[in-house]
Scaffold this motif. Sequence first.
Motif, short mmCIF file in Angstrom:
data_model
loop_
_atom_site.label_atom_id
_atom_site.label_comp_id
_atom_site.label_asym_id
_atom_site.label_seq_id
_atom_site.Cartn_x
_atom_site.Cartn_y
_atom_site.Cartn_z
N VAL A 9 0.84 -1.20 0.00
CA VAL A 9 0.00 0.00 0.00
C VAL A 9 0.87 1.25 0.00
O VAL A 9 0.45 2.32 0.41
CB VAL A 9 -1.00 0.00 1.19
N GLY A 10 2.13 1.08 -0.43
CA GLY A 10 3.05 2.19 -0.50
C GLY A 10 3.94 2.34 0.72
O GLY A 10 4.60 3.35 0.90
N GLN A 11 3.98 1.32 1.57
CA GLN A 11 4.81 1.41 2.77
C GLN A 11 6.29 1.40 2.39
O GLN A 11 6.68 0.89 1.35
CB GLN A 11 4.45 0.30 3.77
N SER A 12 7.11 2.00 3.27
CA SER A 12 8.55 2.14 3.02
C SER A 12 9.35 0.92 3.48
O SER A 12 10.47 0.72 3.03
CB SER A 12 9.08 3.37 3.75
N GLY A 13 8.79 0.14 4.40
CA GLY A 13 9.52 -0.98 4.97
C GLY A 13 10.07 -0.65 6.35
O GLY A 13 10.56 -1.52 7.05
N ASP A 14 9.99 0.62 6.74
CA ASP A 14 10.47 1.05 8.06
C ASP A 14 9.34 1.13 9.08
O ASP A 14 9.58 1.48 10.23
CB ASP A 14 11.15 2.42 7.96
N GLU A 15 8.12 0.83 8.68
CA GLU A 15 6.98 0.93 9.59
C GLU A 15 7.08 -0.14 10.68
O GLU A 15 7.78 -1.13 10.53
CB GLU A 15 5.67 0.71 8.82
N GLY A 16 6.32 0.07 11.73
CA GLY A 16 6.26 -0.90 12.82
C GLY A 16 5.15 -1.91 12.61
O GLY A 16 4.70 -2.55 13.55
N TRP A 17 4.65 -2.04 11.39
CA TRP A 17 3.59 -2.97 11.07
C TRP A 17 3.86 -3.63 9.74
O TRP A 17 4.63 -3.14 8.92
CB TRP A 17 2.23 -2.28 11.05
N VAL A 18 3.20 -4.76 9.53
CA VAL A 18 3.26 -5.48 8.26
C VAL A 18 1.85 -5.50 7.70
O VAL A 18 0.90 -5.84 8.40
CB VAL A 18 3.77 -6.93 8.47
N VAL A 19 1.71 -5.11 6.43
CA VAL A 19 0.40 -5.08 5.79
C VAL A 19 0.18 -6.39 5.04
O VAL A 19 0.99 -6.79 4.21
CB VAL A 19 0.26 -3.89 4.81
N LEU A 20 -0.91 -7.05 5.38
CA LEU A 20 -1.30 -8.30 4.74
C LEU A 20 -2.72 -8.17 4.22
O LEU A 20 -3.42 -7.20 4.56
CB LEU A 20 -1.23 -9.46 5.73
N GLN A 21 -3.15 -9.15 3.44
CA GLN A 21 -4.55 -9.24 3.06
C GLN A 21 -5.02 -10.66 3.28
O GLN A 21 -4.25 -11.61 3.12
CB GLN A 21 -4.79 -8.80 1.62
N ASP A 22 -6.28 -10.77 3.70
CA ASP A 22 -6.84 -12.10 3.93
C ASP A 22 -7.13 -12.75 2.58
O ASP A 22 -6.95 -12.12 1.53
CB ASP A 22 -8.06 -12.02 4.85
N PRO A 23 -7.57 -14.00 2.56
CA PRO A 23 -7.80 -14.67 1.28
C PRO A 23 -8.82 -14.00 0.37
O PRO A 23 -8.82 -14.27 -0.83
CB PRO A 23 -8.27 -16.07 1.71
#
Length: 125
Positions: free
Chosen positions: A97-111
């Motif tokens: 979703v445009g994250q930099s990789g330095d965030e304190g979260w991981v973006v996932l999507q369910d099935p």
Amino acid sequence: MALRLSELVLETRAPEELARFWCAALDYVILDREDDGSVEIGPASGFGGAQPTIVLSQCADPTPHQGRLHFDVNAMESTQEDEVERLRALGATDLDVGQSGDEGWVVLQDPEGNAFCVLRAVLEP
């Protein structure tokens, strides 16, 4: 292993106005304001308690049919990395979703493609 629902994130044009509404409706207080205009509200006890907080995220043009609401979850008895791997094994996939990789979260999507974030903090069960 299990996760705990810790935050609901809602995209909105007017975070402050919605914060006032939801604080009054739920007997919540404003917990934090971010530089990007986002407002986090929740119980007076703060983040990580029995009730989830709500992050009202500034968005110039939220569209109801494009997932204006998503969950944030936290690990309870393992690490963020362990939970992300477990969720991938269950069928979740990474979502950019445009994250930099330095965030304190991981973006996932369910099935079915619904976005959610796995936050770094480990919470008590």
